[in-house]
Design an enzyme around this catalytic site. Structure first.
Site, PDB file in Angstrom:
ATOM      1  N   ASN A  59      34.061  36.446 -22.527  1.00 52.65           N
ATOM      2  CA  ASN A  59      35.511  36.664 -22.545  1.00 52.65           C
ATOM      3  C   ASN A  59      36.038  36.586 -21.117  1.00 52.65           C
ATOM      4  O   ASN A  59      35.381  37.057 -20.186  1.00 52.65           O
ATOM      5  CB  ASN A  59      35.825  38.043 -23.130  1.00 52.65           C
ATOM      6  CG  ASN A  59      37.317  38.282 -23.297  1.00 52.65           C
ATOM      7  OD1 ASN A  59      38.088  37.343 -23.514  1.00 52.65           O
ATOM      8  ND2 ASN A  59      37.728  39.533 -23.194  1.00 52.65           N
TER       9      ASN A  59
ATOM     10  N   HIS B  85      39.138  37.793 -18.648  1.00 56.18           N
ATOM     11  CA  HIS B  85      40.116  38.883 -18.677  1.00 56.18           C
ATOM     12  C   HIS B  85      40.899  38.914 -17.370  1.00 56.18           C
ATOM     13  O   HIS B  85      40.303  38.815 -16.290  1.00 56.18           O
ATOM     14  CB  HIS B  85      39.406  40.221 -18.912  1.00 56.18           C
ATOM     15  CG  HIS B  85      40.359  41.358 -19.077  1.00 56.18           C
ATOM     16  ND1 HIS B  85      41.130  41.528 -20.207  1.00 56.18           N
ATOM     17  CD2 HIS B  85      40.707  42.359 -18.239  1.00 56.18           C
ATOM     18  CE1 HIS B  85      41.903  42.590 -20.054  1.00 56.18           C
ATOM     19  NE2 HIS B  85      41.660  43.126 -18.866  1.00 56.18           N
TER      20      HIS B  85
ATOM     21  N   ASP C 213      36.620  44.977 -23.881  1.00 59.17           N
ATOM     22  CA  ASP C 213      36.383  44.478 -22.510  1.00 59.17           C
ATOM     23  C   ASP C 213      35.367  45.342 -21.764  1.00 59.17           C
ATOM     24  O   ASP C 213      35.509  45.592 -20.563  1.00 59.17           O
ATOM     25  CB  ASP C 213      37.710  44.416 -21.727  1.00 59.17           C
ATOM     26  CG  ASP C 213      38.698  43.458 -22.378  1.00 59.17           C
ATOM     27  OD1 ASP C 213      38.256  42.413 -22.881  1.00 59.17           O
ATOM     28  OD2 ASP C 213      39.904  43.757 -22.390  1.00 59.17           O
TER      29      ASP C 213
HETATM   30  C1  GAR Z   1      44.275  34.668 -19.889  1.00 54.52           C
HETATM   31  O1  GAR Z   1      44.742  35.279 -18.716  1.00 54.52           O
HETATM   32  C2  GAR Z   1      43.206  35.526 -20.521  1.00 54.52           C
HETATM   33  O2  GAR Z   1      42.388  36.166 -19.628  1.00 54.52           O
HETATM   34  C3  GAR Z   1      44.045  36.517 -21.265  1.00 54.52           C
HETATM   35  O3  GAR Z   1      45.037  35.724 -21.853  1.00 54.52           O
HETATM   36  C4  GAR Z   1      45.352  34.655 -20.972  1.00 54.52           C
HETATM   37  C5  GAR Z   1      45.374  33.368 -21.746  1.00 54.52           C
HETATM   38  O4  GAR Z   1      46.020  32.387 -21.015  1.00 54.52           O
HETATM   39  N1  GAR Z   1      43.252  37.248 -22.199  1.00 54.52           N
HETATM   40  C6  GAR Z   1      43.403  38.557 -22.392  1.00 54.52           C
HETATM   41  O5  GAR Z   1      44.246  39.232 -21.844  1.00 54.52           O
HETATM   42  C7  GAR Z   1      42.431  39.145 -23.376  1.00 54.52           C
HETATM   43  N2  GAR Z   1      42.406  40.578 -23.270  1.00 54.52           N
HETATM   44  P1  GAR Z   1      46.004  30.866 -21.480  1.00 54.52           P
HETATM   45  O6  GAR Z   1      46.299  30.852 -22.970  1.00 54.52           O
HETATM   46  O7  GAR Z   1      47.075  30.216 -20.684  1.00 54.52           O
HETATM   47  O8  GAR Z   1      44.634  30.323 -21.172  1.00 54.52           O
END
Ligand code: GAR
Length: 193
Positions: A106, A108, A144
């Protein structure tokens, strides 16, 4: 060649970066399928790169387990070596985690264990943190809470909004994710149960 399934919920900018890296002939991993829990904008990146995709809508299932079972069925078709959660905004059921562990990663947008959960960027701002970060972890049954494979600090600016801070974090996430996938593929990094 390491095969990777990527799961998303959103715009998929990190997915796109991985697709670009993996389309380079020297990169030791390939994205074989992209999945989503909704009609995610980022599925368009898969289409552009000619990668198959599937959607298992969260709201079409009566429980996390039922959703996870169908998600697992779809993933199994591709027998990926690795599953990358790249902005998947759902917790996987533990049955699915244990089936693939430790091969689910994952990304984060915080320096874990600081600011876990769905609002890592917002929570860092609300806490008045002067720095936050990006992390790539192995998924376990918690939120997480799995082993950290890579992470890096990102400064918070006084005038940051959630959006501006997130946009500064994402390029770091991308770099860490691509590097971790490469190291797993080359055997430089071993995932241990
Ligand atoms: C990323 O920053 C990822 O780490 C986060 O969502 C975003 C997706 O961006 N995930 C979380 O927060 C999970 N807890 P993207 O769709 O532009 O790749």
């Amino acid at each position: 060649m390491l095969t990777v399934a990527v799961l998303i919920s959103g715009t998929g900018s990190n997915l796109r970066a991985l697709l670009e890296a993996a389309s380079h002939p020297d990169f030791p991993a390939r994205v074989v399928v992209v999945g989503a829990d909704r009609d995610a904008e980022g599925l368009a990146h898969a289409e552009e790169f000619g990668i198959p995709s599937f959607t298992v809508p969260w709201h079409a299932h009566e429980s996390r387990d039922a959703w996870g079972e169908e998600l697992g069925r779809q993933i199994d078709v591709w027998t990926p070596d690795l599953i990358v959660l790249s902005g998947l905004m759902r917790l996987l059921p533990s049955s699915l985690v244990s089936r693939y562990a430790p091969r689910i990663l994952n990304t984060h947008p915080a320096y874990l264990p600081e600011f876990p959960g769905a609002h890592g960027v917002r929570d860092a701002l609300a806490a008045g943190a002067e720095q936050t970060g990006a992390s790539v972890i192995v998924v376990d049954d918690g939120i997480d809470s799995g082993p950290i494979l890579a992470q890096e600090r990102v400064p918070v600016h006084a005038d940051d909004t959630e959006h501006s801070l997130h946009e500064r974090i994402k390029p770091v996430e991308r770099r860490l994710l691509i590097d971790v996938v490469r190291r797993i593929a080359t055997g430089d990094l071993t995932l241990t149960p």
